[in-house]
Design a protein around this motif. Structure first.
Motif, short mmCIF file in Angstrom:
data_model
loop_
_atom_site.label_atom_id
_atom_site.label_comp_id
_atom_site.label_asym_id
_atom_site.label_seq_id
_atom_site.Cartn_x
_atom_site.Cartn_y
_atom_site.Cartn_z
N GLN A 6 -8.58 16.96 6.38
CA GLN A 6 -7.40 16.16 6.68
C GLN A 6 -7.15 15.06 5.64
O GLN A 6 -6.02 14.92 5.15
CB GLN A 6 -7.53 15.53 8.08
N PRO A 7 -8.15 14.28 5.25
CA PRO A 7 -7.89 13.26 4.21
C PRO A 7 -7.45 13.88 2.88
O PRO A 7 -6.61 13.31 2.18
CB PRO A 7 -9.24 12.54 4.07
N ALA A 8 -8.02 15.04 2.54
CA ALA A 8 -7.64 15.69 1.28
C ALA A 8 -6.20 16.18 1.33
O ALA A 8 -5.47 16.08 0.34
CB ALA A 8 -8.59 16.85 0.98
N PRO B 111 1.76 16.40 -0.50
CA PRO B 111 2.99 15.82 -1.07
C PRO B 111 3.25 16.23 -2.51
O PRO B 111 4.41 16.28 -2.94
CB PRO B 111 2.75 14.30 -0.95
N GLU B 112 2.20 16.55 -3.27
CA GLU B 112 2.38 16.95 -4.66
C GLU B 112 2.78 18.42 -4.80
O GLU B 112 3.32 18.81 -5.83
CB GLU B 112 1.08 16.72 -5.44
N ASN C 256 -9.06 20.30 -5.72
CA ASN C 256 -8.77 19.01 -5.09
C ASN C 256 -9.83 18.65 -4.04
O ASN C 256 -10.06 17.46 -3.78
CB ASN C 256 -7.39 19.03 -4.44
N LYS D 164 -3.76 14.93 2.94
CA LYS D 164 -2.85 13.79 2.84
C LYS D 164 -2.51 13.49 1.39
O LYS D 164 -1.39 13.09 1.06
CB LYS D 164 -3.50 12.57 3.50
N ARG D 165 -3.49 13.71 0.49
CA ARG D 165 -3.24 13.50 -0.93
C ARG D 165 -2.60 14.72 -1.58
O ARG D 165 -1.76 14.59 -2.48
CB ARG D 165 -4.57 13.20 -1.65
N PHE D 166 -3.00 15.90 -1.13
CA PHE D 166 -2.67 17.15 -1.81
C PHE D 166 -1.25 17.65 -1.53
O PHE D 166 -0.50 17.99 -2.45
CB PHE D 166 -3.69 18.21 -1.40
#
Length: 296
Positions: free
Chosen positions: A108-110, A116-117, A290, A112-114
């Motif tokens: 889940q934390p990954a 949107p890109e 990632n 959140k970063r991954f």
């Protein structure tokens, strides 16, 4: 199927109106290109080009062929270019099977970063405590502890070392004394978890000074949900064996009390595994990079 290279060659010559320029564009010699066109004309039984010492022009048959064939080659080139864009901009769905804890604490934390890109990538995560056969079940990858990954799989570490924690609420420990050894848990209400891979209740693995103890405590509650074990411990319904990262905030706030901490050593964390690099999609490859754990 017929080889259509000669049709593509003809279209290039007809557009360029020159064997020399067309040959340079196609990366062949003018003589080889001229022979290709002659072979095409013989195959069709029609003259397609009128050649003079100064110019090349299409015949009526050549003009008709150019009008019908050239646009189709342009469409094919456009589609190939679009596929190239997909390679440069990964897209598609990645299906992952994982337990509840790695899904919450690592994936889940990954994401959140991954995500949107990469708006063209979709991630599907199925929570499953069984040792799922990812190939037969149609998953791209799975997440397990390192020692649970099959030897024929490629494994990538995605999380740090872990610890478990034995916790209960202050209200619970007002009724029951704090356990000093794993054996003392026999007198406590243990909030247990049942996993399909074990058949029965999951044993609490405790270790100290190279001595390992598997605790199978009794209690009124059995779950296959991390969240329900945690909430039940907070409600004072017993002691629970929960990943440390999930309870540290509650311990800091005084909502939970940790016991037997010296019996909970670190162990290797989670790994993402998949069958073969040869079959990895660009989207999965990008997600793996990632997720890859690189230490602190």
């Amino acid at each position: 199927m017929q080889n259509f290279n000669d049709l593509a060659a003809f279209a290039t010559v007809a557009r360029e109106r020159s064997f020399t320029r067309a040959a340079a564009k196609l990366g062949v010699s003018p003589s080889a290109l001229s022979q290709t066109i002659r072979n095409l004309e013989e195959r069709l039984g029609l003259r397609l080009l009128t050649r003079t010492t100064r110019s090349v022009a299409s015949t009526e048959a050549g003009e008709r062929l150019l009008r019908t064939v050239a646009p189709r080659f342009e469409e094919i080139e456009a589609e190939l270019a679009a596929l190239s864009e997909l390679r440069e901009k990964p897209a598609g769905t990645v299906r992952i099977t994982a337990g509840e804890h790695p899904a919450i604490s690592v994936l889940q934390p990954a994401l959140k970063r991954f995500l949107p890109e990469y708006p063209d990538i979709q991630i599907e995560i199925i929570i499953d405590y069984g040792l799922t056969d990812i190939v037969s079940e149609g998953y791209d990858a799975g997440v397990r502890m390192g020692e649970q990954v099959a030897k024929d799989m490629i494994a990538v570490r995605i999380g740090p070392d872990m610890r478990m924690a034995v916790v209960g609420s202050p209200a619970y420990f007002e009724q029951y004394s704090l356990p000093q050894t794993p054996q003392d848990l026999a007198a406590h209400k243990c909030i247990n978890i049942r996993l399909p891979t074990y058949g029965g209740l999951f044993p609490w693995g405790l270790e100290k000074d190279d001595r390992e103890v598997k605790v199978r405590g009794e209690g009124q509650l059995v779950f296959n949900s991390l969240g329900m074990r945690l909430s039940s411990a907070l409600d004072g319904l017993g002691v629970a064996y929960i990943p440390e990262d999930q309870v540290l905030p509650y311990i800091a706030e005084g909502q939970l009390v940790r016991v037997l901490e010296d019996w909970c050593p670190k162990f290797p964390g989670y790994h993402l595994y998949y069958p073969s690099r040869r079959h990895s999609s660009p989207a999965l490859t990008l997600l793996i990079e990632n997720l890859r754990y690189r230490g602190n």
